[in-house]
Write an enzyme that holds these catalytic residues in place. Structure first.
Site, PDB file in Angstrom:
ATOM      1  N   LYS A  19       0.849  -1.210   0.000  1.00 24.43           N
ATOM      2  CA  LYS A  19       0.000   0.000   0.000  1.00 24.43           C
ATOM      3  C   LYS A  19       0.882   1.257   0.000  1.00 24.43           C
ATOM      4  CE  LYS A  19      -3.680  -2.674   2.035  1.00 24.43           C
ATOM      5  NZ  LYS A  19      -4.883  -2.723   2.869  1.00 24.43           N
ATOM      6  N   GLY A 180      -7.487  -4.662   7.178  1.00 24.98           N
ATOM      7  CA  GLY A 180      -6.872  -3.711   8.092  1.00 24.98           C
ATOM      8  C   GLY A 180      -7.614  -3.553   9.414  1.00 24.98           C
TER       9      GLY A 180
HETATM   10  P1  PGA Z   1      -4.643  -6.365   5.505  1.00 25.24           P
HETATM   11  O1  PGA Z   1      -4.889  -5.878   3.989  1.00 25.24           O
HETATM   12  O2  PGA Z   1      -3.837  -7.618   5.440  1.00 25.24           O
HETATM   13  O3  PGA Z   1      -3.910  -5.211   6.145  1.00 25.24           O
HETATM   14  O4  PGA Z   1      -5.991  -6.584   6.111  1.00 25.24           O
HETATM   15  C1  PGA Z   1      -5.144  -6.798   2.964  1.00 25.24           C
HETATM   16  C2  PGA Z   1      -5.305  -6.045   1.669  1.00 25.24           C
HETATM   17  O5  PGA Z   1      -5.874  -4.952   1.677  1.00 25.24           O
HETATM   18  O6  PGA Z   1      -4.869  -6.513   0.594  1.00 25.24           O
END
Ligand code: PGA
Length: 259
Positions: A19, A180
């Site tokens: 991200k 998240g």
């Molecule tokens: P996360 O995100 O593992 O932080 O929940 C997964 C994603 O958005 O691909």
């Protein structure tokens, strides 16, 4: 009675979606630590922010870790599209995959099913494997609309690109409420949706469906990865937060590799 055809062994894939995080220095340190921990087994992919792709590509030389992007322009070729990054450019710097339709792009940047299908096709046109993200919000799950939403998202791509396009694609089921948040779908909840997605493709082409990698994403950690990856139709993970921590990501990778 005919002997049953054994199901194909799908090599699991663990993909890190960094991200909008990190720095040049942090990207370098992360990839150096990952390289030291990869030992065959599952396939590993990292998707850093655009500006760090070339540096990470350089560090990954001679390693089996693959490179991908977090997005791709829906436009093919080149031209006056300020701020866009073409699939061909991503391939040029060493990307093999491109995430398309992540829920953050759908929810925060206004990408609808049509745009996501265009990006899926643009990635393939550049020789990249799209990782098509689908998934329902909490409201949709509580209204028992999970199947309907995921089917609509998959159908948009099936209609635009055809079932054959799934021979060179990956699907990631990422329930929005699990991204998240620390709330993971149970292995059974995820398996049910994965099986449904595979079934949709199988109705059009059983061979493509049985080879299709369907990743789960949403708060995957070292502590829950093994139970998720034990499910028949869960072929690995798309990892956000935990992919920024080398030891946590390697522990998820270890869980995928031992399957
Ligand atoms: P996360 O995100 O593992 O932080 O929940 C997964 C994603 O958005 O691909």
């Amino acid at each position: 009675m005919n002997a049953a055809t054994p199901p194909p062994r799908r090599r699991k894939l663990v993909a890190g979606n960094w991200k909008m995080n990190g720095s040049l220095e942090a990207s370098d340190a992360l990839v150096t630590a990952l390289k030291a921990g990869v030992r065959g087994g599952a396939a590993m992919l990292v998707c850093p922010p655009y500006p760090y792709l070339t540096v990470v590509a350089e560090r990954l030389k001679g390693s089996e870790i693959m490179l991908g992007s977090q997005d791709v322009s829906s436009r093919v070729g080149s031209g006056a599209f300020t701020g866009e990054v073409a699939g061909a450019m991503l391939a040029d710097v060493g990307c093999r995959y491109a995430i398309v339709g992540h829920s953050e792009r759908r929810a925060l940047f206004g990408e609808n099913d049509v745009v996501v299908a265009e990006k899926f096709q643009a990635a393939q046109a550049a020789g990249l494997t799209p990782i098509l993200c689908v998934g329902e919000t909490l409201e949709e799950r509580e209204a028992n609309r999970t199947d309907e939403v995921v089917e609509r998202q998959i159908n948009a791509v099936l209609e635009a690109a055809g079932a054959a396009s799934f021979a060179k694609a990956v699907v990631a089921y990422e329930p929005v409420w699990a991204i998240g948040t620390g709330k993971t779908a149970t292995p059974e909840q995820a398996q049910a949706v994965h099986a449904r997605i595979r079934g949709m493709i199988a109705r059009q082409d059983a061979t493509i469906a049985s080879g299709l990698l369907i990743l789960y994403g949403g708060s995957v950690k070292g502590s829950n990865a093994a139970d998720l990856f034990a499910m028949e139709d869960i072929d690995g993970g798309l990892i956000g937060g935990a992919s920024l921590d080398a030891s946590e990501f390697l522990s998820i990778y270890g869980a995928a590799s031992s399957r």
